[in-house]
Design a protein around this motif. Structure first.
Motif, PDB file in Angstrom:
ATOM      1  N   PRO A 101       0.835  -1.206   0.000  1.00 22.65           N
ATOM      2  CA  PRO A 101       0.000   0.000   0.000  1.00 22.65           C
ATOM      3  C   PRO A 101       0.871   1.257   0.000  1.00 22.65           C
ATOM      4  O   PRO A 101       1.981   1.254   0.545  1.00 22.65           O
ATOM      5  CB  PRO A 101      -0.784  -0.124   1.306  1.00 22.65           C
ATOM      6  N   HIS A 102       0.368   2.310  -0.608  1.00 22.34           N
ATOM      7  CA  HIS A 102       1.120   3.558  -0.714  1.00 22.34           C
ATOM      8  C   HIS A 102       0.242   4.730  -0.286  1.00 22.34           C
ATOM      9  O   HIS A 102      -0.962   4.749  -0.559  1.00 22.34           O
ATOM     10  CB  HIS A 102       1.575   3.799  -2.161  1.00 22.34           C
ATOM     11  N   GLN A 103       0.849   5.718   0.351  1.00 21.12           N
ATOM     12  CA  GLN A 103       0.199   7.000   0.617  1.00 21.12           C
ATOM     13  C   GLN A 103       1.306   8.045   0.737  1.00 21.12           C
ATOM     14  O   GLN A 103       2.394   7.756   1.225  1.00 21.12           O
ATOM     15  CB  GLN A 103      -0.674   6.938   1.868  1.00 21.12           C
ATOM     16  N   PHE A 104       1.010   9.240   0.270  1.00 25.29           N
ATOM     17  CA  PHE A 104       2.048  10.275   0.200  1.00 25.29           C
ATOM     18  C   PHE A 104       1.617  11.595   0.831  1.00 25.29           C
ATOM     19  O   PHE A 104       2.293  12.604   0.670  1.00 25.29           O
ATOM     20  CB  PHE A 104       2.422  10.523  -1.271  1.00 25.29           C
ATOM     21  N   ILE A 105       0.518  11.607   1.560  1.00 22.68           N
ATOM     22  CA  ILE A 105      -0.094  12.867   1.958  1.00 22.68           C
ATOM     23  C   ILE A 105       0.777  13.695   2.913  1.00 22.68           C
ATOM     24  O   ILE A 105       0.634  14.912   2.981  1.00 22.68           O
ATOM     25  CB  ILE A 105      -1.492  12.619   2.558  1.00 22.68           C
TER      26      ILE A 105
END
Length: 222
Positions: A101-105
């Motif tokens: 999973p990826h998130q960049f916030i």
């Protein structure tokens, strides 16, 4: 009782509680119009929230579940709008399918870009994910930020982006319902949504866990 081993609770006691909970949902939900595989997702969402309104608020595009399961079996990346989704997802279950999973916030470059153009971090995070090639063929998971969903929809419309599946369930009062209504008009991109203001990361995690379970069942039967 399912014979899944990778997408179940890790203890027999935990498995029994979860199965008992599903049985209670089945006994109390009343009628519904969902197909069997769709109901596996909606039931888990109800289980996660104790909110039976998701029987009816949850909608699926044609073949959304089938496409989502196929994407999971292929190890497609999951791109989330917020860290909460990535934290909520079971890492061993994802690892079984080779999914990251990826998130960049909260990345510093995302924050700087958002400030520079007076945008939101959610928008710039999706731009970064697209630049890294994670959105085309990936599973987009939005539970918090309508602007993230709207940006993905813009990319689909203007840049021919082709995610495998969008789980669009942003919660809130500004653009949440409207972004999901817009998503539901897509014809060539599969989607799962909750209508109206209700949504949230918990629901997205529940929907993805249900898809992982369905994928393991198909894997074992295949």
């Amino acid at each position: 009782m399912t014979t899944n081993s990778k997408t179940e609770q890790l203890t027999q006691a935990g498995q029994q509680i979860e199965h008992d909970s599903f049985a209670i949902v089945d006994s109390e939900v009343g009628s519904h119009t969902y197909q069997q595989d769709q109901w596996q997702i909606v039931r888990r969402m109800i289980h996660a929230t104790a909110d039976f309104e998701f029987n009816g608020l949850t909608e699926f595009s044609d073949n959304a579940v089938e496409v989502g399961v196929r994407a999971i079996l292929a190890g497609a990346p999951i791109v989330a709008d917020v860290e909460m989704i990535c934290v909520g997802l079971s890492q061993p279950r994802l690892a079984h399918f080779g999914i990251k999973p990826h998130q960049f916030i909260s990345d510093s470059d995302v924050i700087e870009a958002a400030r520079k153009v007076n945008s939101t971090r959610a928008v710039q995070a999706m731009c970064k994910a697209n630049q890294q090639g994670l959105l085309d063929g990936g599973i987009v998971a939005v539970g918090n930020a309508p602007t993230a969903l709207l940006e993905v929809l813009r990319m689909i419309r203007e840049e021919n982006l082709k995610p495998a599946l969008i789980v669009g369930m942003p919660v809130g009062f500004v653009s949440a319902a409207e972004s999901k209504d817009l998503l539901s008009t897509l014809k060539n991109t599969p989607w799962i949504i909750t209508r109206g203001r209700k949504g949230g990361s918990t629901l997205v995690v529940a929907a993805l866990h249900a898809l992982l379970s369905l994928a393991e069942s198909q894997q074992k039967s295949g």
